[in-house]
Design a protein around this motif. Structure first.
Motif, PDB file in Angstrom:
ATOM      1  N   ALA A 163     -72.464  21.479 -78.349  1.00 41.04           N
ATOM      2  CA  ALA A 163     -71.372  21.944 -79.141  1.00 41.04           C
ATOM      3  C   ALA A 163     -71.555  23.623 -78.948  1.00 41.04           C
ATOM      4  O   ALA A 163     -72.735  24.155 -79.040  1.00 41.04           O
ATOM      5  CB  ALA A 163     -71.643  21.773 -80.662  1.00 41.04           C
ATOM      6  N   GLY A 165     -70.375  27.416 -80.145  1.00 38.87           N
ATOM      7  CA  GLY A 165     -69.643  28.127 -81.225  1.00 38.87           C
ATOM      8  C   GLY A 165     -69.211  29.436 -80.429  1.00 38.87           C
ATOM      9  O   GLY A 165     -69.765  29.913 -79.586  1.00 38.87           O
ATOM     10  N   LYS A 172     -65.296  25.967 -82.374  1.00 37.50           N
ATOM     11  CA  LYS A 172     -66.425  25.573 -81.463  1.00 37.50           C
ATOM     12  C   LYS A 172     -65.923  24.448 -80.734  1.00 37.50           C
ATOM     13  O   LYS A 172     -65.023  23.630 -80.904  1.00 37.50           O
ATOM     14  CB  LYS A 172     -67.237  24.694 -82.609  1.00 37.50           C
ATOM     15  CG  LYS A 172     -68.559  23.983 -82.188  1.00 37.50           C
ATOM     16  CD  LYS A 172     -69.369  23.427 -83.341  1.00 37.50           C
ATOM     17  CE  LYS A 172     -69.749  24.455 -84.102  1.00 37.50           C
ATOM     18  NZ  LYS A 172     -70.761  23.651 -85.164  1.00 37.50           N
ATOM     19  N   LYS A 174     -66.790  21.028 -78.138  1.00 31.96           N
ATOM     20  CA  LYS A 174     -67.837  20.034 -78.052  1.00 31.96           C
ATOM     21  C   LYS A 174     -67.569  19.088 -76.963  1.00 31.96           C
ATOM     22  O   LYS A 174     -66.226  18.912 -76.505  1.00 31.96           O
ATOM     23  CB  LYS A 174     -67.713  19.230 -79.442  1.00 31.96           C
ATOM     24  CG  LYS A 174     -67.642  20.220 -80.656  1.00 31.96           C
ATOM     25  CD  LYS A 174     -67.378  19.547 -82.044  1.00 31.96           C
ATOM     26  CE  LYS A 174     -68.437  18.437 -82.379  1.00 31.96           C
ATOM     27  NZ  LYS A 174     -68.521  17.721 -83.539  1.00 31.96           N
TER      28      LYS A 174
END
Length: 242
Positions: A163, A165, A172, A174
């Motif tokens: 993940a 950010g 975010k 992922k």
């Protein structure tokens, strides 16, 4: 199932004065914390396989954690088999082993209320670390053979989650890659399955909206992949945390 045979998881500063110290004692944070969530998903996928016949459902759970690293919790979801519900109960111990790296070991029990001989116990272990804005997690889960729900079959699952950010935004990105090997359907037709996903989520206060693409490497021959809910799909989630 999460998997099943029937379809073949502040320290306060010390003060120098005695009265202030006494006040600190009464205001010190509790040794326990409780967190929880409630989520609506367009399809409940577990390790790449739909558990809801590719229909939407509601999920939720909570965890009680102690400052020592011990924790216990439960999580539930609607499903499309075994009387329509799954309840997971888990317990474990998580601790930072070195700066930026946390180890987690525990066990999950998967229950399907009203369905006989379906409970599955699965120990797990994971390591989670951070590199800049990225959080990387790798783990293993193992369901041993001899359980009533599995017979002589067993299964192991290895995975990696990433993940990232985006700085100064609520966004975010992922990604997920998993590998399952099993003596039974849990491992697909050839005993091995890869599942993967890529997506993004945005958070506003306690709410999180997510979208992802999920797929597996199961064979498409004779419509097998579609029939077992392991085909590629775009999923949407909307959750609230507390």
């Amino acid at each position: 199932m999460r998997f099943t045979k029937s379809i073949a998881g502040a320290l306060l500063l010390a003060a120098t004065a005695t009265p202030a110290f006494a006040q600190e004692e009464t205001e010190a944070p509790d040794a326990f914390t409780i967190t929880g969530s409630a989520t609506v998903v367009s399809d409940y996928r577990f390790r790449g396989f739909s558990q809801t016949n590719e229909e939407a459902t509601i999920q939720g759970g909570f965890t009680v954690a102690h400052e020592s690293g011990l924790y216990v919790g439960t999580w539930g979801s609607g499903i499309g088999f075994n009387n329509g519900s799954e309840i997971d109960v888990f317990a474990g111990f998580a601790k930072e082993v070195t700066s930026g790296l946390t180890a987690d070991v525990g066990v999950t029990a998967y229950f399907y209320p009203g369905a006989a001989d379906t409970t599955i116990y699965e120990p797990y272990f994971s390591l989670t670390g951070t590199v800049g804005p990225a959080t990387i997690k790798g783990g293993l889960a193992w369901a041993w053979g001899g359980q009533d729900s599995l017979g002589d079959d067993s299964a192991i699952y290895a995975y990696t989650d990433v993940a990232v950010g985006i700085p100064e935004t609520p966004l975010k990105l992922k990604g997920h890659l998993g590998y399952a090997k099993s003596d039974s359907f849990l491992g697909g037709l050839d005993g091995e399955v890869l599942d993967y996903s890529i997506g993004a989520e945005v958070t506003w206060k306690a709410l999180t909206l997510g979208v992802s693409y999920v797929n597996t490497d199961e064979t498409t021959a004779l419509g097998w992949k579609d029939a077992i809910g392991a085909d590629g799909a775009v999923l949407f989630t909307l959750g609230a945390s507390f």
